[in-house]
Design an enzyme around this catalytic site. Structure first.
Site, PDB file in Angstrom:
ATOM      1  N   CYS A 169      31.395  30.773  38.288  1.00 43.82           N
ATOM      2  CA  CYS A 169      31.474  32.110  37.687  1.00 43.82           C
ATOM      3  C   CYS A 169      30.282  32.940  38.146  1.00 43.82           C
ATOM      4  CB  CYS A 169      31.444  31.967  36.173  1.00 43.82           C
ATOM      5  SG  CYS A 169      31.218  33.522  35.297  1.00 43.82           S
ATOM      6  N   ASP A 170      30.508  34.249  38.290  1.00 44.36           N
ATOM      7  CA  ASP A 170      29.410  35.101  38.755  1.00 44.36           C
ATOM      8  C   ASP A 170      28.650  35.793  37.626  1.00 44.36           C
ATOM      9  OD1 ASP A 170      31.165  36.997  37.855  1.00 44.36           O
ATOM     10  OD2 ASP A 170      31.301  38.090  39.733  1.00 44.36           O
ATOM     11  N   TYR A 262      28.872  37.461  27.341  1.00 48.22           N
ATOM     12  CA  TYR A 262      30.210  37.232  26.786  1.00 48.22           C
ATOM     13  C   TYR A 262      30.171  36.750  25.336  1.00 48.22           C
ATOM     14  CZ  TYR A 262      32.974  38.141  30.951  1.00 48.22           C
ATOM     15  OH  TYR A 262      33.606  38.762  31.994  1.00 48.22           O
TER      16      TYR A 262
HETATM   17  P1  NAD Z   1      43.888  41.287  41.604  1.00 47.86           P
HETATM   18  O1  NAD Z   1      45.080  41.351  40.709  1.00 47.86           O
HETATM   19  O2  NAD Z   1      43.451  42.502  42.320  1.00 47.86           O
HETATM   20  O3  NAD Z   1      44.119  40.150  42.684  1.00 47.86           O
HETATM   21  C1  NAD Z   1      44.704  38.937  42.415  1.00 47.86           C
HETATM   22  C2  NAD Z   1      45.737  38.609  43.481  1.00 47.86           C
HETATM   23  O4  NAD Z   1      46.274  37.308  43.152  1.00 47.86           O
HETATM   24  C3  NAD Z   1      46.923  39.573  43.555  1.00 47.86           C
HETATM   25  O5  NAD Z   1      47.065  40.063  44.846  1.00 47.86           O
HETATM   26  C4  NAD Z   1      48.113  38.718  43.144  1.00 47.86           C
HETATM   27  O6  NAD Z   1      49.307  39.055  43.817  1.00 47.86           O
HETATM   28  C5  NAD Z   1      47.646  37.337  43.509  1.00 47.86           C
HETATM   29  N1  NAD Z   1      48.344  36.255  42.819  1.00 47.86           N
HETATM   30  C6  NAD Z   1      48.750  36.234  41.535  1.00 47.86           C
HETATM   31  N2  NAD Z   1      49.343  35.066  41.259  1.00 47.86           N
HETATM   32  C7  NAD Z   1      49.309  34.326  42.394  1.00 47.86           C
HETATM   33  C8  NAD Z   1      49.768  33.033  42.715  1.00 47.86           C
HETATM   34  N3  NAD Z   1      50.373  32.261  41.815  1.00 47.86           N
HETATM   35  N4  NAD Z   1      49.574  32.595  43.983  1.00 47.86           N
HETATM   36  C9  NAD Z   1      48.966  33.372  44.901  1.00 47.86           C
HETATM   37  N5  NAD Z   1      48.506  34.604  44.630  1.00 47.86           N
HETATM   38  C10 NAD Z   1      48.681  35.077  43.387  1.00 47.86           C
HETATM   39  O7  NAD Z   1      42.710  40.743  40.674  1.00 47.86           O
HETATM   40  P2  NAD Z   1      41.125  40.866  40.809  1.00 47.86           P
HETATM   41  O8  NAD Z   1      40.633  41.751  39.744  1.00 47.86           O
HETATM   42  O9  NAD Z   1      40.754  41.164  42.179  1.00 47.86           O
HETATM   43  O10 NAD Z   1      40.645  39.421  40.377  1.00 47.86           O
HETATM   44  C11 NAD Z   1      41.063  38.254  41.007  1.00 47.86           C
HETATM   45  C12 NAD Z   1      40.620  37.054  40.213  1.00 47.86           C
HETATM   46  O11 NAD Z   1      39.232  36.826  40.348  1.00 47.86           O
HETATM   47  C13 NAD Z   1      40.873  37.156  38.720  1.00 47.86           C
HETATM   48  O12 NAD Z   1      41.270  35.903  38.219  1.00 47.86           O
HETATM   49  C14 NAD Z   1      39.528  37.506  38.162  1.00 47.86           C
HETATM   50  O13 NAD Z   1      39.415  37.192  36.803  1.00 47.86           O
HETATM   51  C15 NAD Z   1      38.684  36.622  39.039  1.00 47.86           C
HETATM   52  N6  NAD Z   1      37.247  36.887  39.053  1.00 47.86           N
HETATM   53  C16 NAD Z   1      36.457  35.879  38.657  1.00 47.86           C
HETATM   54  C17 NAD Z   1      35.115  36.014  38.645  1.00 47.86           C
HETATM   55  C18 NAD Z   1      34.279  34.870  38.136  1.00 47.86           C
HETATM   56  O14 NAD Z   1      33.187  35.044  37.719  1.00 47.86           O
HETATM   57  N7  NAD Z   1      34.782  33.642  38.070  1.00 47.86           N
HETATM   58  C19 NAD Z   1      34.543  37.213  39.079  1.00 47.86           C
HETATM   59  C20 NAD Z   1      35.373  38.256  39.503  1.00 47.86           C
HETATM   60  C21 NAD Z   1      36.749  38.067  39.485  1.00 47.86           C
HETATM   61  C1  G6P Z   2      32.420  39.125  35.442  1.00 49.29           C
HETATM   62  C2  G6P Z   2      32.943  37.766  35.074  1.00 49.29           C
HETATM   63  C3  G6P Z   2      34.291  37.566  35.653  1.00 49.29           C
HETATM   64  C4  G6P Z   2      35.234  38.676  35.222  1.00 49.29           C
HETATM   65  C5  G6P Z   2      34.648  40.006  35.610  1.00 49.29           C
HETATM   66  C6  G6P Z   2      35.479  41.131  35.028  1.00 49.29           C
HETATM   67  O1  G6P Z   2      32.176  39.178  36.815  1.00 49.29           O
HETATM   68  O2  G6P Z   2      32.120  36.715  35.458  1.00 49.29           O
HETATM   69  O3  G6P Z   2      34.770  36.330  35.248  1.00 49.29           O
HETATM   70  O4  G6P Z   2      36.498  38.529  35.827  1.00 49.29           O
HETATM   71  O5  G6P Z   2      33.361  40.128  35.100  1.00 49.29           O
HETATM   72  O6  G6P Z   2      35.145  42.304  35.647  1.00 49.29           O
HETATM   73  P1  G6P Z   2      36.103  43.562  35.622  1.00 49.29           P
HETATM   74  O7  G6P Z   2      35.339  44.557  36.389  1.00 49.29           O
HETATM   75  O8  G6P Z   2      37.395  43.142  36.290  1.00 49.29           O
HETATM   76  O9  G6P Z   2      36.289  43.890  34.180  1.00 49.29           O
HETATM   77 MN    MN Z   3      33.248  34.751  35.149  1.00 48.43          MN
END
Ligand code: NAD
Ligand code: G6P
Ligand code: MN
Length: 439
Positions: A169-170, A262
């Protein structure tokens, strides 16, 4: 130096262009021979991918590039899977946030009933990625940051215990960036930290500079007044600034530690609900800003055929993904926070819980560091939250309405079993396409 092949799963993500730019900037330490994108929404991915094709042609023509929706083509011959899928995309995030709010409960992407609903959608999607990787590139590693990371990590622990998946997680990285500014350091890499908790649910117990000087007193003095908002407040969006500011009140509950932002959803849910607009939530903000901006920039780049035609920003702080990949690839033994099975790192806590703690990372994976016993306050909160996460995964495995009702009831964000049931019934209706049918 060896060159690597990576597939980005969720190629259509709003974060993909920023991550590609970040990978390009890190070619000196993580050289690539191939980048592939995989997504199950071909039309969405195409926009992002065609723009990235232009970027790559201009900046790194030697890196092979392809994209598609066929798992075999995408997952064959890769060294790393970088996974950031969002099952149900933003329209479902919007419902995760708005449905609980209708019942007066926190509506959030990863916390409370919204996070539980998202978890029920993500488990199957992420397991499928693990299975493609194991089938087509069994020696690869998956770096997963698809949310809700806590529930996804518990699901892979239960259902794919031997998979080479690292959940990360970031948020701690982002908060450490603010702390570094507060402490007057140029980067979070100038700090060494001790931290423990669950994903989106943890505490720093020690922050020192590289000479070993304790930075906690100075950071706490700032947090007591301003939360994590640094003196020269940067360009964070208003809603993120509120979250950073609220850390002041979260910290007040346990002044010995410094909290993950969070925790506000669990400790001040009434405040969060009072400050939410049930008609316009974070999903709306993201759709109106980040999603719109990234997709229009990509369209402009594709139309013009050159990258200067659209403003795509490098995702600097995503360089932690390269830190993780290089740790595995070159055995750097970098110290990073990862979501791993506890197994005694916190002796007075469930050995089977997935906890977020410092690990040394090398070619054979993460080696968790010992945390030691934790205080009753954290033990109590984490115990309750781990039970929620485990019940969600059991509900998914057993298709159990009862367990999911228990999970929502047990979330500290939910006031009663009757409210939990009302929210659950609405979530079931909204998630028909994505959840396994419950009985
Ligand atoms: P987004 O909706 O722009 O992109 C997600 C993509 O996943 C979409 O293009 C969608 O079509 C695709 N997708 C959905 N289900 C799928 C599947 N079963 N197989 C293949 N592709 C699939 O979302 P986003 O805002 O860019 O975020 C992407 C992910 O990254 C989210 O889960 C978000 O919570 C996560 N994220 C996590 C962290 C972290 O700290 N862990 C930080 C930032 C974003
Ligand atoms: C942080 C968290 C992620 C989460 C994001 C949401 O980066 O670590 O897990 O997905 O915030 O950001 P957003 O800009 O999509 O609300
Ligand atoms: Mn996170």
């Amino acid at each position: 130096m060896k060159k690597f092949s990576v597939v980005i799963a969720g190629g259509g993500s709003t974060f993909t262009p920023g991550i590609v730019l970040m990978l390009l900037e890190n070619q000196h330490r993580f050289p690539l021979r191939e980048i592939k994108f995989y997504d199950n929404d071909g039309a969405r991915q195409e926009v992002i991918a065609e723009a990235c094709r232009v970027l790559l042609r201009e900046q790194a023509p030697d890196i092979a590039f392809s994209y598609g929706t066929d798992p075999k083509a995408a997952f064959s011959g890769v060294d790393f899977v970088m996974a950031h899928i969002r099952v149900g995309k933003y329209p479902m995030r919007e419902l995760d946030e708005k449905i609980p709010l209708r019942h007066g409960v926190v509506g959030q992407e990863t916390c409370g009933p919204g996070g539980i609903a998202y978890g029920m959608r993500s488990i199957g999607g992420v397991l499928a990625l693990v299975d493609y990787m194991e089938q087509y590139s069994p020696d690869a590693w998956m770096l997963n940051y698809s949310n809700p990371a806590a529930i996804v990590a518990e699901a892979t622990r239960r259902l794919r215990p031997h998979a080479r998946i690292l959940n990360i997680c970031d948020m701690p990285i982002g908060i450490e960036g603010q702390m570094a500014q507060i402490a007057g350091l140029p980067s979070r890499k100038e700090m060494r930290v001790r931290y423990y908790g669950l994903n989106h649910f943890g505490w720093w117990t020690r922050i020192e500079d590289l000479a070993g000087n304790d930075l906690m007193p100075a950071i706490k003095a700032h947090v007591a007044k301003h939360g994590y908002v640094p003196k020269q407040a940067g360009h964070a969006e208003a809603s993120w600034n509120d979250t950073f500011a609220k850390a002041k009140d979260v910290w007040a509950l346990d002044p010995d530690t410094l909290p993950n932002t969070y925790l506000k959803y669990y400790l001040y849910p009434d405040y969060v609900v009072a400050h939410s607009n049930p008609e316009h939530t974070r999903a709306n903000e993201v759709m109106e800003h980040r999603e719109k901006h990234v997709f229009s920039a990509c369209r402009a780049i594709v139309a013009a055929g050159n990258a200067a035609a659209g403003e795509l920003e490098i995702d600097e702080h995503a360089s932690y993904i390269v830190d993780l990949a290089t740790a595995i690839a070159f055995n750097t033994q970098e110290r990073m926070l990862l979501i791993v099975p506890n197994r005694g790192a916190i002796p007075n806590f469930d050995p089977e819980a997935m906890v977020e703690i410092p690990c040394l990372v090398g070619s054979s994976g993460p080696e968790p560091l010992q945390v030691g016993n934790i205080p009753l306050f954290q033990q109590g909160m984490m115990g309750q939250q781990v039970a929620v996460e485990k019940l969600v995964v059991e509900a998914w495995i057993e298709r159990s309405y009862q367990k999911l009702w228990q999970a929502i009831t047990l979330s500290k964000t939910v006031p009663s079993a009757s409210v939990a049931k009302a929210i659950l019934d609405d979530l079931i209706a909204a998630n028909k396409e994505y959840w396994p049918p419950l009985q």
